[in-house]
Write a protein that holds these residues in place. Structure first.
Motif, short mmCIF file in Angstrom:
data_model
loop_
_atom_site.label_atom_id
_atom_site.label_comp_id
_atom_site.label_asym_id
_atom_site.label_seq_id
_atom_site.Cartn_x
_atom_site.Cartn_y
_atom_site.Cartn_z
N UNK A 85 47.33 37.43 49.34
CA UNK A 85 47.00 38.54 50.23
C UNK A 85 46.05 39.47 49.47
N UNK A 86 44.96 39.90 50.09
CA UNK A 86 43.99 40.73 49.39
C UNK A 86 44.64 41.96 48.77
N UNK A 87 44.31 42.21 47.52
CA UNK A 87 44.85 43.39 46.83
C UNK A 87 46.11 43.09 46.03
N UNK A 88 46.76 41.96 46.33
CA UNK A 88 48.02 41.66 45.65
C UNK A 88 47.80 41.38 44.16
N UNK A 89 46.76 40.60 43.89
CA UNK A 89 46.50 40.23 42.49
C UNK A 89 46.24 41.47 41.63
N UNK A 90 45.36 42.32 42.11
CA UNK A 90 45.03 43.53 41.35
C UNK A 90 46.28 44.38 41.12
N UNK A 91 47.11 44.50 42.16
CA UNK A 91 48.31 45.34 42.07
C UNK A 91 49.26 44.82 41.01
N UNK A 92 49.56 43.51 41.08
CA UNK A 92 50.53 42.96 40.13
C UNK A 92 49.98 43.01 38.71
N UNK A 93 48.69 42.72 38.56
CA UNK A 93 48.09 42.78 37.22
C UNK A 93 48.20 44.19 36.66
N UNK A 94 47.94 45.19 37.49
CA UNK A 94 48.02 46.58 37.03
C UNK A 94 49.44 46.92 36.58
N UNK A 95 50.42 46.49 37.37
CA UNK A 95 51.81 46.80 37.02
C UNK A 95 52.22 46.09 35.74
N UNK A 96 51.89 44.81 35.65
CA UNK A 96 52.36 44.02 34.51
C UNK A 96 51.70 44.44 33.21
N UNK A 97 50.46 44.90 33.31
CA UNK A 97 49.78 45.27 32.06
C UNK A 97 50.24 46.62 31.54
N UNK A 98 51.03 47.33 32.33
CA UNK A 98 51.52 48.64 31.90
C UNK A 98 52.88 48.48 31.23
N UNK A 99 52.99 48.79 29.94
CA UNK A 99 54.25 48.56 29.21
C UNK A 99 55.41 49.43 29.71
#
Lengths: 298, 224
Positions: free
Chosen positions: A41-55
């Motif tokens: 779904x558009x936007x999902x990849x960016x969202x999860x990457x942002x969350x996961x990269x934040x410690x």
């Protein structure tokens, strides 16, 4: 931001105008939130990457889809969302949750599980060391064979989930284990429909359970959402989870939102899957946030 | 029909024996046009009844399981106007899903012979009956089928039309089951006699159950 205009909850903390700034633990449903019909779904990849990269943030994927194994979800996160190497402890399916329930409860030496499900569920049970049988076709038995059928008294658990080989014979076998052995009747989920494509829904798990439930006059124990058992499993794994700092994101009111309510965490409904905007009015309890899609948390 | 006739000797003529299968077949035949068919969930016996009554059907017997995504390409046959449900040990998810699509998408009328939850195998063991077999389909559709067999009065309408019964007060229903036979009589507005030689016993008679006009020990009492 549009979500802010739709819903404002009291005075905001300075700088905390985005949802992502308000929560540290994210419980994320998969189908209808991250992907749909095998497409991201558009936007999902960016969202999860942002969350996961934040410690300071933690993401846990929770799906009621027992037709996928944990490693299948890891693979899909990698190929569809470009999010590789998600640890398996951060992924829970209704299948793995059921396996954990059984592992804690059954006496593996003397008790057996009768399984009505697809291959992925069987793989999941095997991964957790739960021995089981019943997978595959069992199309037909004439009446006289049922008269002599020996009910194995060690079968103490019956699991009913979506199964393309579901048949009268399987229904009958499950019925006999429950009535003659007092086997526990378990359901990983109770979804009424399964989306087989963009335009068509077909009978799902709940429909398969309906006949058995009315026969034994007892509803199954539901392991997956909206039952809070999965949340209890997470707390066993991670220790106490701060509910004030936790957000459940999903596309279904009946499973995801109710799960969030049952666990006492905040809830965000996305409109990219099951739920439509018009449905929101009729909910007896409103989710904390209603978003067009998951990227709106950013 | 022939199976029943072999079992009960001395049947005077072909037209005095009705099963719920026959009633279903006649109900559908009334409404089917040339070339139209029904989707059958039922036993070999039921398929033979449909053939005898001149009702064309598809779907009988085992269905190879389809993968869920394959249903996306399933094209329903446009000549199917009814889905008819009876006891069917071949019912599987694929057959149930095709029936679901015929009712939900094609608008086929959904009828059944009965909705009995269990089928008694022997005194200690029961099998899932027609009601349990169809429960999954009913659950997905959110409705139950129109039941043509007892206790539905539709069954009586078909019989009385066939035999041109004009005076209901001259009709007596004799049966052993309060829930099906006597309820059928009540629903159809006719008198009934409960015999105590079968399912229902005197302790089953109550304010809440269907009330028979007469209660007799056995069918032989009719001529005493």
């Amino acid at each position: 931001k549009q979500w802010y205009q739709r819903r404002v909850r009291g005075p905001l903390m300075a700088g905390a105008t985005r949802i992502i700034d308000r929560f540290s633990t994210y419980l994320v449903d998969c189908d209808g939130v991250l992907w749909s019909n095998n497409q991201a779904i558009p936007g999902a990849s960016k969202t999860i990457k942002t969350l996961i990269s934040n410690p300071d943030k933690r993401v846990i994927f929770i799906t009621n889809n027992c037709g996928r194994t944990v490693s299948n979800i890891q693979h899909t996160l990698d190929t569809l969302l470009d999010v590789p190497n998600v640890p398996s402890r951060d992924i829970i399916t209704s299948g793995s949750a059921t396996a954990i329930y059984l592992k804690n409860k059954m006496d593996v030496k003397s008790e057996k599980v009768y399984l009505i499900a697809q291959e992925a569920f069987s793989e999941t049970l095997t991964d957790f060391g739960i021995s089981h049988f019943g997978l595959g076709p069992n199309p037909f038995k004439p009446h006289k064979e049922w008269r002599d059928f020996e009910v194995d008294p060690s079968v103490k658990y019956v699991i009913v989930s979506l199964d393309r080989d579901f048949s009268h014979a399987k229904l009958t076998q499950a019925y006999l284990y429950i009535t003659e052995n007092n086997a526990e009747y378990l359901a990983p989920d109770v979804d009424r429909f399964f989306s087989c494509g963009p335009g068509r829904k077909i009978p799902g798990t709940h429909s398969l359970q309906a006949g058995l439930t009315s026969l034994v006059e007892k509803a199954p124990k539901v392991i997956g959402k909206p039952n809070r058992f999965i949340f209890d499993i997470l707390e066993e794994e991670y220790g106490k989870i701060d509910k004030e700092q936790t957000l459940m994101i999903g596309d279904s009111y009946e499973t995801d939102m109710k799960f969030g309510f049952n666990c006492g965490v905040s809830t965000a409904l996305v409109l990219t899957g099951n739920a439509k905007k018009e449905d929101v009015e009729s909910f007896e309890r409103k989710p904390d946030f209603v978003l067009d899609d998951i990227s709106e948390i950013l | 029909k022939q199976w029943y006739q072999r079992r009960v000797r001395g049947m005077p003529d072909d037209n005095c024996l009705y099963s719920s299968g026959i009633a279903c077949a006649m109900y559908m035949k009334d409404q089917l046009k040339e070339g139209e068919k029904v989707f059958l969930i039922g036993s070999k016996g039921f398929s033979q009844v449909l053939t005898e009554c001149g009702v064309e059907f598809i779907g009988h017997g085992p269905h190879d399981p389809l993968e869920f995504y394959e249903f996306n390409d399933f094209q329903p046959d446009p000549s199917v106007k009814f889905v008819v449900g009876g006891f069917d040990p071949h019912l599987n998810h694929t057959k149930m899903t095709k029936a679901f699509i015929y009712v939900r998408e094609s608008g086929a009328e959904y009828v059944a012979t009965n909705l009995d939850i269990v089928y008694p195998l022997n005194p200690t063991r029961q099998l899932p009956g027609t009601g349990s077999v169809l429960a999954g389909l009913n659950n997905a559709l959110g409705t139950t089928p129109k039941v043509i067999g007892k206790p539905s009065s539709v069954f009586f309408d078909i019989i009385s039309r066939d035999h041109k019964i004009s005076d209901k007060s001259r009709v007596l229903m004799v049966g052993d089951n309060l829930l099906t036979d006597i309820q059928f009589a009540v629903n159809s507005g006719i008198d009934s006699a409960l015999v105590l030689t079968g399912v229902s016993k005197s302790d089953d008679l109550s304010e809440n159950a269907a009330k028979p006009t007469f209660v007799i020990d056995s069918i032989a009492d009719l001529i005493k």
